[in-house]
Design an enzyme around this catalytic site. Structure first.
Site, short mmCIF file in Angstrom:
data_model
loop_
_atom_site.label_atom_id
_atom_site.label_comp_id
_atom_site.label_asym_id
_atom_site.label_seq_id
_atom_site.Cartn_x
_atom_site.Cartn_y
_atom_site.Cartn_z
N HIS A 100 -45.48 -10.20 -5.03
CA HIS A 100 -45.07 -8.68 -5.14
C HIS A 100 -45.01 -7.94 -3.55
CE1 HIS A 100 -45.39 -4.61 -7.45
NE2 HIS A 100 -44.78 -4.39 -6.29
N HIS A 140 -48.17 1.32 -0.41
CA HIS A 140 -47.67 0.26 -1.01
C HIS A 140 -46.79 -0.30 -0.38
CE1 HIS A 140 -46.77 -2.71 -3.78
NE2 HIS A 140 -45.86 -2.01 -4.64
N GLU A 191 -44.99 3.72 -9.88
CA GLU A 191 -46.03 3.08 -9.28
C GLU A 191 -47.05 3.86 -8.61
OE1 GLU A 191 -45.74 -1.85 -8.49
OE2 GLU A 191 -44.55 -0.38 -6.93
#
Length: 234
Positions: free
Chosen positions: A166, A96, A77
């Protein structure tokens, strides 16, 4: 390597450790830093749990997520960071995460609105990006630049964004600011969930969000928090 770059990489390692120690990052998640010598590149660890990151793990990427320096396995990612840096010249750091307190708001139809002054760092109402809207059934991982650019568009000019089912995305004008936003997002989610259990929350107004966020946009409050978090590391 310039002295400034070495110092920035050392602080990036510290940010990984801080965010892991504070429960924002766990075995997964990541934090990046735009290259101070090249705005079209950024630093990010190799694929490793944040609490274990060292200076030797830091790699350098371009704004398409391609490796510029380093020959280790990168995060899948990493494209999230590449797309956000490309879309937001004002952003110096991207986080993130899948913080446990934030995840319920990525799975329930309840907006993550600020309910105390430091919660204002997350913005008035973080947008929610749902990969299924454009990409159908996926692993929910942001695995290519097309998905990452879609996420960056949803983030827009905001400091935070939720990824449906997520996790979350936080950005800042400095590495310490992005860390600060991430921890405040974690805390606000916890307080809001508790408030929802006992009654109707009293949310910050739009003016209160703007004023409170401005008071904690860099400077002494962020450095004070950073010093405290670093002191809690082993």
């Amino acid at each position: 390597m310039s002295t400034i770059r070495a110092e920035m990489i050392a602080e990036l390692v510290t940010a990984n450790r801080v965010l892991a120690n504070e429960g924002v990052l766990d075995a997964f998640g990541h934090v990046s830093l735009r290259d101070p010598d090249d705005p079209n590149a950024f630093f990010l660890s190799r694929s490793r749990s944040p609490g274990q990151v060292s200076a030797e793990d830091i790699m350098r990427f371009d704004l398409n997520g391609e490796v510029l320096d380093g020959n280790q396995k990168p995060y899948l990612e990493r494209v999230i960071h590449a797309a956000v840096f490309a879309a937001r010249p004002d952003v110096t750091s991207v986080v993130h995460h899948h913080a446990e307190t934030v995840l319920p708001f990525a799975t329930a139809f309840v907006p993550l609105r600020p309910v105390f002054h430091l919660g204002a760092l997350g913005g008035l109402r973080p947008p929610v990006w749902d990969s299924a809207d454009e990409f159908g059934d996926t692993s929910l991982l942001v695995s290519d630049m097309e998905m990452a650019r879609s996420l960056a568009r949803c983030l827009g000019d905001k400091p935070t964004c939720l990824l449906a089912r997520h996790g979350a995305l936080c950005v800042g004008s400095s590495l310490r600011q992005a860390t600060f936003v991430s921890v405040c997002m974690r805390d606000n989610a916890k307080v809001l969930a508790q408030a929802l259990q006992i009654g109707t929350p009293s949310y910050l107004s739009e003016g209160e969000v703007a004023a409170a966020a401005a008071k904690h946009d860099g400077g002494a409050p962020v450095d004070r928090a950073w010093e405290y978090w670093v002191s809690r590391l082993d």
